[in-house]
Design an enzyme around this catalytic site. Structure first.
Site, PDB file in Angstrom:
ATOM      1  N   ASP A 184      -0.600   9.910  -6.429  1.00  0.00           N
ATOM      2  CA  ASP A 184      -1.756  10.020  -7.329  1.00  0.00           C
ATOM      3  C   ASP A 184      -2.610   8.765  -7.253  1.00  0.00           C
ATOM      4  O   ASP A 184      -2.659   7.968  -8.181  1.00  0.00           O
ATOM      5  CB  ASP A 184      -1.319  10.317  -8.773  1.00  0.00           C
ATOM      6  CG  ASP A 184      -0.469   9.212  -9.371  1.00  0.00           C
ATOM      7  OD1 ASP A 184       0.203   8.497  -8.601  1.00  0.00           O
ATOM      8  OD2 ASP A 184      -0.494   9.039 -10.600  1.00  0.00           O
TER       9      ASP A 184
ATOM     10  N   ASP B 189       0.846  -1.187   0.000  1.00  0.00           N
ATOM     11  CA  ASP B 189       0.000   0.000   0.000  1.00  0.00           C
ATOM     12  C   ASP B 189       0.882   1.238   0.000  1.00  0.00           C
ATOM     13  O   ASP B 189       1.804   1.366   0.817  1.00  0.00           O
ATOM     14  CB  ASP B 189      -0.892  -0.013   1.237  1.00  0.00           C
ATOM     15  CG  ASP B 189      -1.689   1.253   1.395  1.00  0.00           C
ATOM     16  OD1 ASP B 189      -2.671   1.427   0.668  1.00  0.00           O
ATOM     17  OD2 ASP B 189      -1.304   2.079   2.248  1.00  0.00           O
TER      18      ASP B 189
END
Length: 291
Positions: free
Chosen positions: A160, A139
Site C-alpha cells: 500500500d 525501499d
C-alpha cells in the site's frame, strides 16, 4: 516522494477496508497450524495518535473509524475489526497494518516490515518490536524482490504505497508480477485509491489529475498476468462527481482464499451505509481472474 505521512490519514475510510481485508486474510492463514510470513512493503509508523496535529488537521478518522465505534450490526467480521480497533481508539490512537499484524500473529509466524521514510522508520521501530519481527529501512519494492521467496512457503504481502507519484502504479504492477514468479503460493493484497478530479479552491489548479485513471490502469496490468486468481474489492463513500480527491479505494487480492470474497461482500454491505459521505455510495466484489 518522501513527503507522505500516513498520520494525516490514519483511520479514514480507506484504512477501514484495507485493514478489515488484512485481518480476514491473516485469519485464513491461521486456520493451519504451520507458520507463515507477513510482509508489509510500506509500513509507515505502525501506530498513530489521533490527537496529533496531523490527524486533527485533516480529521479524516472522524469520517472513518469514528463512525464505527458504536457498531451494533450482526456481521462478525466487522464486529471483530471494531473490537480490535476499539482497544486503541479508547486511547486516542489507531493501529496501522504492522500493529494489526503483530496483534494477530502467533509465535510460529514471522513479520517482515519495510519502510523507506527516514522519520517513519524511527517511529516504526519505536512502536513495533518482537522476537519474530524484522524491520528493514529500505525501499519496499526492492525489499520484496530481495526477500522472496522466504523460508516459510505460506504468506501474505500487503502493498500500500502512497502513490505520491503517478509512476508508482506501474511500479506496483511490475514488482508484483516479478514477486509472484518467485513466491506463487503467497497472497498479495494491493491497496489502491480511487481519485477524482479536484480543483484547488484558491487558484483553480488541477490536483490529482495526473493520477486519475491510474488505478484502473494498475488493475488492467494485473489482469494480464498469469495469476491463479485476482479479486477486486472496492468501496466508494461518495460518487466520482461529488468526490474531492479520493472518493473511494480498493483492494486487489491475488491468490484470494476460499470464501474471502463472500465475507468481504457481506462486510461491505454493512460498512457502506455507515461510512457514506453522500446519499450515493457503492461497493463491489468481483473476480478479474477466476480459477
Amino acid at each position: 516522494m518522501f513527503s507522505y505521512r500516513h498520520s494525516f490519514h490514519a483511520g479514514n475510510h480507506a484504512d477501514v477496508i484495507k485493514h478489515l481485508g488484512q485481518m480476514l486474510l491473516i485469519a485464513k492463514l491461521k486456520e493451519k497450524d504451520k507458520g507463515f510470513v507477513y510482509m508489509d512493503t510500506h509500513s509507515g509508523a505502525g501506530l498513530y495518535d489521533l490527537h496529533s496535529d496531523n490527524a486533527q488537521k485533516t480529521g479524516e478518522f472522524k469520517l472513518g473509524i469514528d463512525k464505527l465505534m458504536d457498531y451494533q450490526g450482526s456481521n462478525n467480521d466487522v464486529a471483530n475489526y471494531v473490537e480490535l480497533i476499539s482497544r486503541y481508539h479508547r486511547h486516542n490512537s489507531y493501529p496501522g497494518s504492522p500493529e494489526i499484524a503483530r496483534t494477530l500473529m502467533r509465535e510460529q509466524d514471522k513479520l517482515v516490515l519495510m519502510e523507506w521514510h527516514n522519520q517513519e522508520i524511527d517511529n516504526l521501530r519505536h512502536n513495533i518490536s518482537g522476537s519474530n519481527i524484522a524491520i528493514h529501512h529500505r525501499d519496499g519494492f526492492e525489499g520484496l524482490l530481495a526477500m522472496t521467496p522466504p523460508p516459510l512457503p505460506r504468506g501474505l504481502v500487503l502493498i500500500d504505497p502512497s502513490y505520491e507519484v503517478a509512476e508508482e502504479y506501474q511500479q506496483v504492477a511490475q514488482t508484483v508480477a516479478k514477486a509472484y514468479k518467485r513466491w506463487s503460493t503467497a497472497i498479495f493484497a494491493i491497496w489502491y485509491p480511487l481519485i477524482a478530479h479536484r480543483q484547488d479552491s484558491e487558484n483553480g489548479h488541477s490536483y490529482a489529475q495526473s493520477k486519475m485513471g491510474k488505478s484502473e490502469g494498475l488493475l488492467a496490468a494485473l489482469k494480464q498476468q498469469n495469476f491463479k486468481n485476482l479479486l477486486q474489492i472496492e468501496l466508494c463513500v461518495t460518487t466520482k462527481e461529488q468526490g474531492a480527491g479520493m472518493y473511494g479505494s480498493g483492494l486487489a487480492v491475488i491468490n484470494a482464499p476460499w470464501q474471502f470474497d463472500e465475507r468481504m461482500r457481506a462486510a461491505l454491505t454493512e460498512l457502506q451505509p455507515l461510512l457514506a459521505q453522500s446519499s450515493d455510495t457503492s461497493s463491489s466484489v468481483s473476480w478479474l481472474i477466476a480459477e
